[in-house]
Design an enzyme around this catalytic site. Structure first.
Site, short mmCIF file in Angstrom:
data_model
loop_
_atom_site.label_atom_id
_atom_site.label_comp_id
_atom_site.label_asym_id
_atom_site.label_seq_id
_atom_site.Cartn_x
_atom_site.Cartn_y
_atom_site.Cartn_z
N GLN A 179 -53.10 9.35 106.95
CA GLN A 179 -53.87 9.70 107.75
C GLN A 179 -55.38 9.20 107.32
O GLN A 179 -56.32 8.87 107.88
CB GLN A 179 -54.08 10.90 106.94
CG GLN A 179 -53.35 11.85 107.70
CD GLN A 179 -53.25 12.80 109.03
OE1 GLN A 179 -54.65 12.22 109.85
NE2 GLN A 179 -52.31 13.33 109.43
N SER A 199 -47.95 5.03 108.76
CA SER A 199 -47.43 5.32 109.72
C SER A 199 -48.41 5.50 111.04
O SER A 199 -49.59 5.51 111.47
CB SER A 199 -46.73 7.00 110.23
OG SER A 199 -46.57 7.00 110.84
N HIS A 201 -48.65 5.26 114.13
CA HIS A 201 -49.06 6.00 115.32
C HIS A 201 -50.23 7.11 115.57
O HIS A 201 -51.12 7.19 116.08
CB HIS A 201 -47.86 7.52 115.97
CG HIS A 201 -47.31 8.18 115.13
ND1 HIS A 201 -48.08 9.37 115.33
CD2 HIS A 201 -46.65 7.97 114.75
CE1 HIS A 201 -47.09 10.30 114.62
NE2 HIS A 201 -46.03 9.30 113.31
N THR A 237 -31.53 -4.70 112.04
CA THR A 237 -32.65 -5.12 113.59
C THR A 237 -34.06 -4.12 113.78
O THR A 237 -33.78 -3.40 113.40
CB THR A 237 -31.95 -5.33 114.58
OG1 THR A 237 -31.13 -6.29 114.23
CG2 THR A 237 -32.78 -6.58 115.53
N CYS A 324 -48.11 31.95 112.70
CA CYS A 324 -46.83 32.05 114.75
C CYS A 324 -46.35 30.97 115.06
O CYS A 324 -45.40 30.84 115.86
CB CYS A 324 -48.12 33.20 115.21
SG CYS A 324 -48.25 34.43 114.54
C1 LIG Z 1 -50.06 12.78 105.67
C2 LIG Z 1 -48.59 12.77 106.59
N1 LIG Z 1 -47.92 11.93 106.38
C3 LIG Z 1 -46.38 11.61 106.70
C4 LIG Z 1 -46.57 11.80 107.89
C5 LIG Z 1 -45.04 11.86 108.62
O1 LIG Z 1 -45.18 10.76 109.44
P1 LIG Z 1 -44.32 10.30 110.83
O2 LIG Z 1 -43.34 10.97 111.36
O3 LIG Z 1 -45.40 9.13 111.19
O4 LIG Z 1 -42.64 9.71 109.36
C6 LIG Z 1 -47.66 12.48 108.68
C7 LIG Z 1 -47.60 12.73 109.98
O5 LIG Z 1 -47.38 14.02 110.59
C8 LIG Z 1 -48.97 13.08 107.80
O6 LIG Z 1 -50.01 13.33 108.47
S1 FES Z 2 -45.02 34.65 115.81
FE1 FES Z 2 -46.78 36.12 115.13
S2 FES Z 2 -46.70 37.37 116.13
FE2 FES Z 2 -45.27 36.53 117.17
#
Ligand SMILES: Cc1ncc(COP(=O)(O)O)c(C=O)c1O
Ligand code: FES
Lengths: 391, 128
Positions: A179, A199, A201, A237, A324
């Site tokens: 992050q 990462s 993305h 690869t 939830c």
């Molecule tokens: C702090 C942290 N570590 C690891 C990951 C895992 O990254 P990825 O899903 O790209 O392997 C994330 C993403 O969700 C993350 O926010």
């Molecule tokens: S998952 Fe919490 S009330 Fe539905």
């Protein structure tokens, strides 16, 4: 309807320039980097150029960068790789209560293999105390893994201080910096880390590609076997287009970091201020030592999933630490570790800003959210306001 | 992930609120995720449930099942209301994701608690 994406901590939209850099490696330069011919050499050059870009962004050397399928794999490789390589020195690992599951569950798996794991607690802001890490060290400790910045509440940990402690005790130090990249400066020497995960993305690059920084001299045990790619640490690869995308993305994300972060902070603070103006709300995470794009609030008397559904109906994409929404029906381990009660964790809302967001986006959320909150509170059996209205 | 019917009940929930001097009140807390639901009943001399209202603190499925069960119960006799199961509520909504089936228990249990409360109150009145 207006669409507002405020889930940039989950993933980001690919930068146009990243896509442009990747495209030729999908369509034209499709050689295998291990091949000896011109197609192969071209792909090899692209991979090594990207390695240099990643190294430059982190203040590392190119040979210290290992490409992986993402941070999950990088975290696994770092923690399992060190634990097994160092098992003759000791069997104790230290991590924190707010780590991503890619770290926590890897440690859990190692605990089943006979390692002992100390999970240090965090304070009310989700921050790790370096003194608590130091106090947890035993003569059996081999590795410390503490994240740079938390993905849910955005709190930034004092990583350099923890790194200093690890050096003093001759321990290997890993940090999940997913992050942090593109949001705060990340330099492996300043942070005093031996291993660092990232990462692509999360900073406008492609999904399914990441890297592990491995300080030279740090030995990792391997558990995937096959080719000799990535110094045998990650055989197979290479995903050339994705690696090219990662290189371009990290270059872009770090080149204008200060200006972008300043812009995000302004939007973030406006959003936080507007949300806290709603009755019975509370900020989660550190007020200052916080990622520039992270907003996390708890809205009392309502539940996160119904809040997310309502926001989605208004075109706003967000996330929550509510039980939830978790699938497991447990509230966020991060919020629980910070000492929030069940009900407050239930009403948590995370909005994470990114480069595409504008002030109009923030204004739009602040316009639609109060109505949603009012509607859901009117339905809630625990909202005291209902009793007030009755009398 | 939710059906159109679920989203309809979620966005336009029927019978939200409370009934003053309700004949029966049922509350249930979901042990699994910490959600709460309350149902209020009003019954006439012919044992027909004239009015029913709810308040729910929970997910989209919890709100939708609360709303749906109030529609299913309204106008039914007490005996008929006792027969309503959580499966029927889920079916009424065109199904729920497997991870959300427990939310329909919340609605069915709150109704049963309200019916029990109603019968207990009546029994108490008779002995007076
Ligand atoms: C702090 C942290 N570590 C690891 C990951 C895992 O990254 P990825 O899903 O790209 O392997 C994330 C993403 O969700 C993350 O926010
Ligand atoms: S998952 Fe919490 S009330 Fe539905």
């Amino acid at each position: 309807m207006r669409k507002v994406y405020l889930d940039n901590a989950a993933t980001t939209r690919m930068h146009e320039e990243v896509f442009a850099a990747m495209k030729p490696y999908l369509l034209e330069h499709y050689g295998n980097p291990s091949s000896i011919h011109s197609f192969g050499r071209q792909a090899r050059k692209a991979v090594e150029d990207a390695r240099e870009q990643v190294a430059a962004a982190l203040g590392a050397e190119p040979r210290e960068i290992v490409f992986t399928s993402g941070a999950t794999e990088a975290n696994n490789l770092a923690i399992r790789g060190i634990a097994r390589a160092q098992k003759n020195k000791g069997n104790h690992l230290i991590t924190s209560a707010v780590e991503h599951h890619a770290v926590l569950d890897t440690c859990k798996a190692l605990a089943k293999e006979g390692f002992t794991v100390t999970v240090v607690p965090v304070d009310e802001y989700g921050m790790v105390d370096p003194a608590a890490v130091e106090a947890a060290i035993t003569d059996q400790t081999i590795l410390v893994s503490i994240m740079l910045a938390n993905n849910e509440v955005g709190t930034i940990n004092p990583i350099a201080e923890i790194g200093e402690i690890c050096r003093k005790h001759n321990l290997i130090f890993h940090s999940d910096a997913v992050q942090g990249i593109g949001n705060i400066p990340v330099n492996v020497d300043n942070l005093k880390v031996d291993l660092l995960s990232l990462s692509a993305h999360k900073f406008y690059g492609p999904k399914g590609i990441g890297a592990l920084y491995v300080r030279k001299g740090t030995k990792l045990d391997v558990f995937n076997f096959g080719g000799v790619q990535e110094r045998k640490l990650r055989p197979g690869t290479e995903n050339v287009p994705a690696i090219v995308g990662l290189g371009k993305a990290i270059e872009l994300a770090t080149s204008d970091l200060e200006a972008e972060a300043a812009k995000l902070r302004v939007l973030r603070d406006k959003l936080i201020k507007g949300l806290l103006a709603i009755e019975a709300t509370k900020l989660n995470g550190h007020p200052e030592k916080r990622l520039p794009g992270n907003v996390n609030v708890s809205i009392q008397y309502i539940e996160g999933e119904s809040l997310l559904l309502s926001l989605d109906l208004k075109g706003v994409a967000a996330s929550s630490g509510s039980a939830c929404t978790s699938g497991s029906l447990d509230p966020s381990h991060v919020l629980m570790a910070m000492g929030l009660d069940h009900q407050t964790a239930h009403g948590s809302l995370r909005l994470t800003l990114g480069r595409d967001n504008t002030e109009e986006d923030v204004d739009y959320v602040l316009e639609v959210l109060p109505e949603i909150v009012e509607r859901l509170r009117a339905m809630s059996p625990i909202y005291t306001g209902n009793e007030i209205k009755r009398s | 992930m939710y059906t159109e019917k679920v989203m309809d009940h979620f966005t336009n929930p029927r019978n939200v609120g409370e009934i003053e001097n309700a004949d029966g009140i049922g509350e249930v807390g979901n042990m699994k995720c910490g959600d709460i639901m309350r149902i209020y009943l009003k019954v006439n001399e012919d044992d027909i449930i004239e009015d029913i209202k709810f308040r729910t603190f929970g997910c989209g499925a919890a709100i939708a099942t609360s709303s749906a069960i109030t529609e299913m119960v309204k106008g039914k006799t007490i005996a008929e209301a006792w027969e309503i199961s959580n499966i029927q509520v889920a079916e009424e909504l065109g199904g729920l994701p497997p991870s959300k089936m427990h939310c329909s228990n919340l609605a069915a249990d709150a109704l049963k608690n309200a019916l029990r409360d109603l019968e207990e109150k009546r029994a108490a009145q008779k002995t007076e």
